[in-house]
Design a protein around this motif. Sequence first.
Motif, PDB file in Angstrom:
ATOM      1  N   ILE A  41       0.839  -1.216   0.108  1.00  0.00           N
ATOM      2  CA  ILE A  41       0.080   0.049   0.140  1.00  0.00           C
ATOM      3  C   ILE A  41       0.855   1.240  -0.079  1.00  0.00           C
ATOM      4  CG2 ILE A  41      -2.071  -1.196   1.063  1.00  0.00           C
ATOM      5  CD1 ILE A  41      -1.452   0.218   3.596  1.00  0.00           C
ATOM      6  N   PHE A  42       2.078   1.114   0.281  1.00  0.00           N
ATOM      7  CA  PHE A  42       2.863   2.566   0.466  1.00  0.00           C
ATOM      8  C   PHE A  42       3.981   2.405  -0.747  1.00  0.00           C
ATOM      9  CE2 PHE A  42       1.774   2.719   4.804  1.00  0.00           C
ATOM     10  CZ  PHE A  42       1.214   4.341   4.713  1.00  0.00           C
TER      11      PHE A  42
ATOM     12  N   ASP B 213       5.714   2.716  -4.598  1.00  0.00           N
ATOM     13  CA  ASP B 213       5.753   2.858  -5.924  1.00  0.00           C
ATOM     14  C   ASP B 213       7.135   2.374  -6.112  1.00  0.00           C
ATOM     15  OD1 ASP B 213       3.276   3.828  -6.696  1.00  0.00           O
ATOM     16  OD2 ASP B 213       3.616   5.513  -5.911  1.00  0.00           O
TER      17      ASP B 213
ATOM     18  N   LEU C 233      -8.333  -4.017   2.988  1.00  0.00           N
ATOM     19  CA  LEU C 233      -8.706  -4.173   1.776  1.00  0.00           C
ATOM     20  C   LEU C 233      -7.464  -4.993   1.010  1.00  0.00           C
ATOM     21  CD1 LEU C 233     -10.184  -0.492   1.124  1.00  0.00           C
ATOM     22  CD2 LEU C 233     -11.483  -2.832   1.236  1.00  0.00           C
TER      23      LEU C 233
ATOM     24  N   TYR D  76       0.484   6.997  -0.070  1.00  0.00           N
ATOM     25  CA  TYR D  76       0.363   5.651  -0.463  1.00  0.00           C
ATOM     26  C   TYR D  76       0.694   5.529  -1.968  1.00  0.00           C
ATOM     27  CZ  TYR D  76      -3.012   5.527   3.346  1.00  0.00           C
ATOM     28  OH  TYR D  76      -3.435   5.702   4.689  1.00  0.00           O
ATOM     29  N   ALA D  77       1.048   4.211  -2.381  1.00  0.00           N
ATOM     30  CA  ALA D  77       1.378   3.949  -3.555  1.00  0.00           C
ATOM     31  C   ALA D  77       0.309   4.229  -4.536  1.00  0.00           C
ATOM     32  CB  ALA D  77       1.810   2.413  -3.662  1.00  0.00           C
ATOM     33  N   ALA D  78       0.758   4.175  -5.817  1.00  0.00           N
ATOM     34  CA  ALA D  78      -0.392   4.595  -6.882  1.00  0.00           C
ATOM     35  C   ALA D  78      -1.674   3.301  -6.931  1.00  0.00           C
ATOM     36  CB  ALA D  78       0.129   4.765  -8.269  1.00  0.00           C
ATOM     37  N   ARG D  79      -1.096   2.126  -6.620  1.00  0.00           N
ATOM     38  CA  ARG D  79      -2.160   1.295  -6.596  1.00  0.00           C
ATOM     39  C   ARG D  79      -3.019   0.966  -5.499  1.00  0.00           C
ATOM     40  NH1 ARG D  79       2.633  -1.170  -4.600  1.00  0.00           N
ATOM     41  NH2 ARG D  79       3.484  -1.774  -6.415  1.00  0.00           N
ATOM     42  N   ALA D  80      -2.772   1.873  -4.299  1.00  0.00           N
ATOM     43  CA  ALA D  80      -3.510   1.943  -3.319  1.00  0.00           C
ATOM     44  C   ALA D  80      -4.556   2.994  -3.385  1.00  0.00           C
ATOM     45  CB  ALA D  80      -2.778   2.052  -2.216  1.00  0.00           C
ATOM     46  N   THR D  81      -4.559   3.882  -4.537  1.00  0.00           N
ATOM     47  CA  THR D  81      -5.608   4.793  -4.587  1.00  0.00           C
ATOM     48  C   THR D  81      -6.967   4.271  -4.883  1.00  0.00           C
ATOM     49  OG1 THR D  81      -5.014   5.043  -6.867  1.00  0.00           O
ATOM     50  CG2 THR D  81      -4.198   6.726  -5.221  1.00  0.00           C
TER      51      THR D  81
ATOM     52  N   MET E 140      -7.985   1.328  -3.653  1.00  0.00           N
ATOM     53  CA  MET E 140      -8.417   0.743  -2.528  1.00  0.00           C
ATOM     54  C   MET E 140      -9.119   1.126  -1.718  1.00  0.00           C
ATOM     55  SD  MET E 140      -5.025  -1.589  -1.290  1.00  0.00           S
ATOM     56  CE  MET E 140      -3.764  -2.287  -2.439  1.00  0.00           C
ATOM     57  N   VAL E 141     -10.744   1.340  -2.172  1.00  0.00           N
ATOM     58  CA  VAL E 141     -11.589   2.091  -1.145  1.00  0.00           C
ATOM     59  C   VAL E 141     -12.884   1.008  -0.789  1.00  0.00           C
ATOM     60  CG1 VAL E 141     -11.215   4.416  -1.758  1.00  0.00           C
ATOM     61  CG2 VAL E 141     -12.651   2.853  -3.105  1.00  0.00           C
TER      62      VAL E 141
ATOM     63  N   ALA F 122      -5.930  -3.988  -8.095  1.00  0.00           N
ATOM     64  CA  ALA F 122      -4.863  -3.541  -7.174  1.00  0.00           C
ATOM     65  C   ALA F 122      -3.444  -3.438  -7.941  1.00  0.00           C
ATOM     66  CB  ALA F 122      -4.977  -4.815  -6.015  1.00  0.00           C
ATOM     67  N   TYR F 123      -3.266  -4.490  -8.985  1.00  0.00           N
ATOM     68  CA  TYR F 123      -2.162  -4.480  -9.669  1.00  0.00           C
ATOM     69  C   TYR F 123      -2.296  -3.471 -11.136  1.00  0.00           C
ATOM     70  CZ  TYR F 123      -0.180  -8.088  -6.663  1.00  0.00           C
ATOM     71  OH  TYR F 123       0.290  -8.760  -5.495  1.00  0.00           O
TER      72      TYR F 123
END
Lengths: 442, 442
Positions: free
Chosen positions: A131-132, A134, A283, B26-31, B33-34, B155-156
């Motif tokens: 989650i953190f 990149d 999530l 957060y990493a871009a992939r986590a945006t 994750m809602v 997520a990926y």
Amino acid sequence: MAPQDSDHGRTVAAHGSRIDAYVDRYAARATGMVASEVRALFAVASRPEVVSLAGGMPYVTALPLDVVGELVADLVARRGPVALQYGSGQGDPHLREQICDVMRLEGIEGHADDVVVTVGSQQALDLITRIFIDPGDVILAEGPSYVGALGTFSAYQAKVVHIAMDDEGIIPESLAQTVYALQTAGSRIKFLYTIPTFQNPAGVTLNAARRAQVLDICQRAGVLIVEDNPYGLLGFDGEPMRALRADNPDGVVYLGSFSKTLAPGFRVGWALAPHAIRDKLVLAMESAVLSHSAFTQLAVGEYLATQPWREQIKTFRELYRERRDTMLSSLESLMPAECSWTRPSGGFFVWATLPEGLDSKALLPRAVAERVAFVPGTGFFADGSGARNMRLSYCYPEPERIREGVRRLAGVVEQELQLRDTFGAGAFPDHIGVDTPGPDLA
Amino acid sequence: MAPQDSDHGRTVAAHGSRIDAYVDRYAARATGMVASEVRALFAVASRPEVVSLAGGMPYVTALPLDVVGELVADLVARRGPVALQYGSGQGDPHLREQICDVMRLEGIEGHADDVVVTVGSQQALDLITRIFIDPGDVILAEGPSYVGALGTFSAYQAKVVHIAMDDEGIIPESLAQTVYALQTAGSRIKFLYTIPTFQNPAGVTLNAARRAQVLDICQRAGVLIVEDNPYGLLGFDGEPMRALRADNPDGVVYLGSFSKTLAPGFRVGWALAPHAIRDKLVLAMESAVLSHSAFTQLAVGEYLATQPWREQIKTFRELYRERRDTMLSSLESLMPAECSWTRPSGGFFVWATLPEGLDSKALLPRAVAERVAFVPGTGFFADGSGARNMRLSYCYPEPERIREGVRRLAGVVEQELQLRDTFGAGAFPDHIGVDTPGPDLA
């Protein structure tokens, strides 16, 4: 002799590429996923005649197996339809309460709602990185650091920058300088990953004064701390250390595990995280595995609820203390004078340093031939350091085996020193990247 | 009244940002994750007075719990030190042999060395996505497809392109055209994700002739197939279908699971993969969780070795067939004429289509108020389709509850139809992205 004509050459190439027909299709993150070159050696090292000082396996035989057996049978009889069903992504609510009780021993006042149960704390590491991070983001970590964490960070294409440590843990000045330099250069530092207590692999512990400094430096610089604490309750002297998380609930993600205080076979670990991060972790957890095993979570919960688990931890502590003592006295009496090593006050590991001119990875095959195994130091660094280091673990072998293992190892080092003194230091191969550990080496 | 001066405004902003102090880290992939907007509703839907046609939970109460209890107690007594220890990253070797026996029922001749045991087949999905997907890469999937897979793909940061399907599964022409168009446009198609048998959520099965076509199209185009087959042994008529993997060992990664044929609480699934991919999967597995629970793997192994597991699957099949029959006859007799639905010959799910002008997500709160729940169709598409669809599951409620649930649902749809006919179709909100499912909705 093989024909040399170009057609055949093409055929060979085609065959070669068939070894992995998908070689050009993997994700960028997968290019670094290659098996460690020392794996084959460790396969040999698992033979019974080899004393393995390599593994990080707890001595689960010290558990009351009859009690655990009754407990799981009773669990199925009383709560089978729940234990065998899907559970929640965050983890069993009652177990999360119990986890808060465990953490209270280290001064942590956490809320069950901020706990996420994970498949060992390794998964918590994976999810927090997911989650953190990149690609290119920076993670700070002790040098040396846990090989399984470095493997995960590498899988997410993080850049790991090591912080110097000594016998009292992270050197705060090194942390402050590194943070300043990186932030000035515009690097995105995502978190400091630290094992402050009975560190894997160094066996050292961050002292209380430095804990305050590390917290202060990170808070001022806006750097999240990921505190990995699988060994915290396995100290050999006095009360458990106060966790970093105890003094900064908003700035620390705490990772814990039952793998060392109960048994790794249940794979129950956890993260305690600030609320917003916890949301993301749940999530990510659901995306990764839907939910952890309800069965093993409830088994751990029943164990904590019905068994004297603090007494069991005391049993483990005394067992590991005896082994630590055996290893230190064996090293003292058997290793060549130019070697040095740390003196852990808890946990599983001693970090040894070989004399100048020796290389631990080059030494390993010879050691295995002499029926003793260890983990070479380079795996614990992301930057190729550690060639003169080795991790020696005392958690699993019986004391007399530890002494025999050190005796064999000392003999190998002695021989290497004679070769060095006769022929000079050899040319040792560079380290070729972070090794993913086998699970028993974690 | 709140003060309106700018200082206060700044204070409010600062407080607002404290809700998630890490929001910009957060990493871009986590945006993406809602939490799904329908989660809160499902929390209500888990109350006993609500008939849930939403969950994908198997009916584990049909298992012989006393036998399972004895089995796990015996496991600890006889093999405790192994069951409670770390296991291998690839999974227990004997269990992998047994998994090959299970797959043989679907025509698969696999080798235990090519099997990786995972934390449910969800983790196999996560790992295969991890090793293949760079952001922007294309994954082909049936439309609709499994919500948990879409969440992982998202997520990926994969781009999911749906392939049209009908009552006989994927339409080969649609697959061929889509592959051609994407490859011509330079898209990187990494794999086709398919649930060919008793599909989740559509309940349909790819017929034998189309299986050959799908294999052929993918092989010609160089597209790997990921065959997800959790329900394959739960067919209501005749012998199991022949798996895609059975006819192309090099081009198919097969995912299986004991969650539906035994119990999800052990979280034991697997991937069978071409050898090079298997290598990467093991490394990814170790990076993600070190190893799966030795305890639950050995428990599944003991179950397969000592219990009449084929008979148990037969018991499950008969139980689910009765529920499928109840659901279909209830839909037939109770639902308004403008509705339609699929007729599954195995598995857990019926896919229903509402009359034009109705929206299943808008309907859900009213349905829950009437004490019935389902999963709205949009979650099963990555492109916002599915507004008129709903997934109705018959796996968990007893037959009389299924009938009552359908009765309530039919009443709600009837009311909505009257509103539509009186006031015209409403303006329904757009779908806002892939929902991560709760584990019980998978």
